[in-house]
Every structure is written in C-alpha cells, then in structure tokens.
Design an enzyme around this catalytic site. Sequence first.
Site, mmCIF file in Angstrom:
data_model
loop_
_atom_site.group_PDB
_atom_site.id
_atom_site.type_symbol
_atom_site.label_atom_id
_atom_site.label_comp_id
_atom_site.label_asym_id
_atom_site.label_seq_id
_atom_site.Cartn_x
_atom_site.Cartn_y
_atom_site.Cartn_z
ATOM 1 C CG LEU A 30 -11.327 -14.788 -5.412
ATOM 2 C CD1 LEU A 30 -9.902 -15.212 -6.182
ATOM 3 C CD2 LEU A 30 -10.838 -14.109 -6.812
ATOM 4 C CG HIS A 34 -13.541 -14.440 -9.517
ATOM 5 N ND1 HIS A 34 -14.278 -13.642 -8.596
ATOM 6 C CD2 HIS A 34 -13.724 -12.759 -10.800
ATOM 7 C CE1 HIS A 34 -14.407 -12.412 -9.311
ATOM 8 N NE2 HIS A 34 -13.770 -11.986 -9.713
ATOM 9 C CB SER A 183 -16.936 -8.787 -6.597
ATOM 10 O OG SER A 183 -16.150 -9.912 -7.047
HETATM 11 P P1 AMP Z 1 -13.315 -9.007 -11.825
HETATM 12 O O1 AMP Z 1 -12.552 -9.596 -10.127
HETATM 13 O O2 AMP Z 1 -14.702 -8.274 -11.802
HETATM 14 O O3 AMP Z 1 -12.465 -7.367 -12.339
HETATM 15 O O4 AMP Z 1 -13.401 -10.885 -13.157
HETATM 16 C C1 AMP Z 1 -12.125 -10.970 -13.463
HETATM 17 C C2 AMP Z 1 -12.522 -12.122 -14.502
HETATM 18 O O5 AMP Z 1 -13.769 -12.981 -13.347
HETATM 19 C C3 AMP Z 1 -13.204 -11.305 -15.749
HETATM 20 O O6 AMP Z 1 -12.629 -12.139 -17.011
HETATM 21 C C4 AMP Z 1 -14.104 -11.708 -15.151
HETATM 22 O O7 AMP Z 1 -14.761 -10.971 -16.584
HETATM 23 C C5 AMP Z 1 -14.358 -12.792 -15.130
HETATM 24 N N1 AMP Z 1 -15.348 -12.603 -14.907
HETATM 25 C C6 AMP Z 1 -16.420 -12.336 -13.025
HETATM 26 N N2 AMP Z 1 -17.888 -12.720 -13.448
HETATM 27 C C7 AMP Z 1 -18.354 -13.431 -14.010
HETATM 28 C C8 AMP Z 1 -19.296 -14.885 -14.027
HETATM 29 N N3 AMP Z 1 -20.176 -14.204 -13.379
HETATM 30 N N4 AMP Z 1 -18.707 -15.700 -15.150
HETATM 31 C C9 AMP Z 1 -18.112 -15.782 -16.185
HETATM 32 N N5 AMP Z 1 -16.792 -14.541 -15.507
HETATM 33 C C10 AMP Z 1 -17.232 -13.904 -15.113
#
Ligand code: AMP
Length: 281
Positions: A30, A34, A183
């Site tokens: 995270l 997130h 991540s």
């Molecule tokens: P992930 O863990 O990469 O699958 O991301 C989980 C959620 O966090 C998804 O809805 C992503 O679009 C969101 N997310 C990831 N990086 C960002 C960021 N830099 N800004 C805003 N939301 C993010």
Amino acid sequence: MKLVSDISGLREWRNSVSGSVGFVPTMGALHNGHLSLVESSNRTCKHTVVSIYVNPTQFSPNEDLSKYPRNLQADVKKLQHFNVDVLFFPDDKMMYPDGFSTSVSESQLSSKLEGASRPTHFAGVTTVVTKLFNLVEPTHAFFGKKDAQQFRIIRKIVDDLNFDISIIPCEIVRESHGLAHSSRNDYLSIDERKRAGIIHQALKEAEDILKKGERSSRVIRETIRQRISTDALSKIDYVSVADTHSLEEISGRIEKSILVSVAVYFSNVRLIDNFEFIIRE
Ligand code: AMP
C-alpha cells in the site's frame, strides 16, 4: 480493524452491519494512492472494507507475479491510521478453488490500450472484481483514475450486470517529482523514481498545449513521445489519444473529450499514467 482471510468470516461480518459499505480492492504494497481511496471511503461510507489480493489471473505468464511486492504486516500498520472495519486478504485456494472454471469479461473496452499489450489482463480483473463485489456486497467501491481504463471497464460491468454499487473515481496521487504512486515503483531506485517524473512532465506539457488550443492528436502524441524519449532509461510501449468514453484512438483533429494515456518501460519497469481533457459539447 478485523483481519479476515476466509469467505465465511467476511459474510458473517457483512450480515452483522447495515448502512453504507465502501470497498477498496487492492493488490497490497500500500502507498498513498491506495490510502487516498480508503480516505474517500471513510468520508463517504459508514463502513469500509479493504481487500489485499495479488490476483494471479490478471498477470500474463511473462509478467512479475512471483516478484510482485507483498508486505502484509506493513500494510496492516498503514491501514490502522484509518477507519477500516475489515481487511480481507484471501489466498489463491479461497479465490480459485480446484475446478474453478468461470470468467467474466468485457469485450469492447478491454481489448484497447492496456488490453492490446496485455490481452488476458482485464478478464482477470473483471473476474476477480466480480467475485469480490459478490463477497463484500459494498454499496460503494473506490477506484483510482491512475488505472483509467480499468475504472471505465469496472463501471461498464457494473452497468451491464446490474450491480447495485456506486463506482467512485479517485484522483491520481503522485510522488514529489510527479511519478504516479504505484506498487511497482518499489522496483526503482530513488534516483530512477525521480527521473521517471518525466512521464508526468510530458503529459503536463501535452495538457498545457491542449489548454492553449492545440487540437492535432498527432502533435499531442509527438510532444509526449519526444519528451519521454529524452531519458535513456525509458522505452515507450504506447502513447494514446483516445475518445474518453469509447477509448477509440483519435487519428485526426480532437473534437471530443479525450483520455491521453501512456505506458512506458522505465528501467524495465512498466509504468502507466494519463490525464483526461474535457471538451464541452
Ligand atoms: P492496485 O493495488 O495497483 O491494484 O491498485 C488498487 C487501487 O488503487 C486501484 O483502484 C488503483 O487505480 C488505485 N491506485 C493505484 N495507484 C494509485 C495512485 N497513484 N493514485 C490513486 N489511485 C491509485
């Protein structure tokens, strides 16, 4: 915060609460992006559920599933600063028991942009998100605009399959030099992260000339390509100027709202970023 790894525990909790339930699905490791989604859920909903699950079906065989960053303990610590009712962290056996043979796929938006480079990716995403929606039964679900195509596809399956869930888009959160939090940034050194800020600078340059009236999709793509290519660590996968709704690539003049998006290998780490440019009709 309740830590729940099994489906029966999650259902038991869900049956014990009433009122709005916000859901933030993640793959863990995270970061502030997130956490901004968790904050939005806290602001909007009575209850918040976060899931952490590195979903194998959305990775292609040549991708980074085995080395994808995982750190549950650190994630639990970060979430303790927020109002999270449940952290759901199932394992592969729980999500895909032996004999699992169902897939949910969207067929218009999913083949474009990220889907062209990663053909099986979105079917993996839509299948796991459908399962998680059925398990958590949220009233609201929060997705980052960083994954702009993913957000549109989730909204589409929610409409098409009649999920009674409000899908809430959340702004992109960035590191100090402009690189969107991801991540996968963990794979980069501090210096490389700083240099990767060039992706955001290139997009901002394109946004600036759009604001000044530029309407050639070719000029927008070229502006971004040229700027990103000045760093030897970068290798562009795609630069897209597409209709913001259909994600159809725009070849000539820009006359409708667009999504400008890029995927760039930076030091061999695949990074994505985007912005939306609205043209009022
Ligand atoms: P992930 O863990 O990469 O699958 O991301 C989980 C959620 O966090 C998804 O809805 C992503 O679009 C969101 N997310 C990831 N990086 C960002 C960021 N830099 N800004 C805003 N939301 C993010």
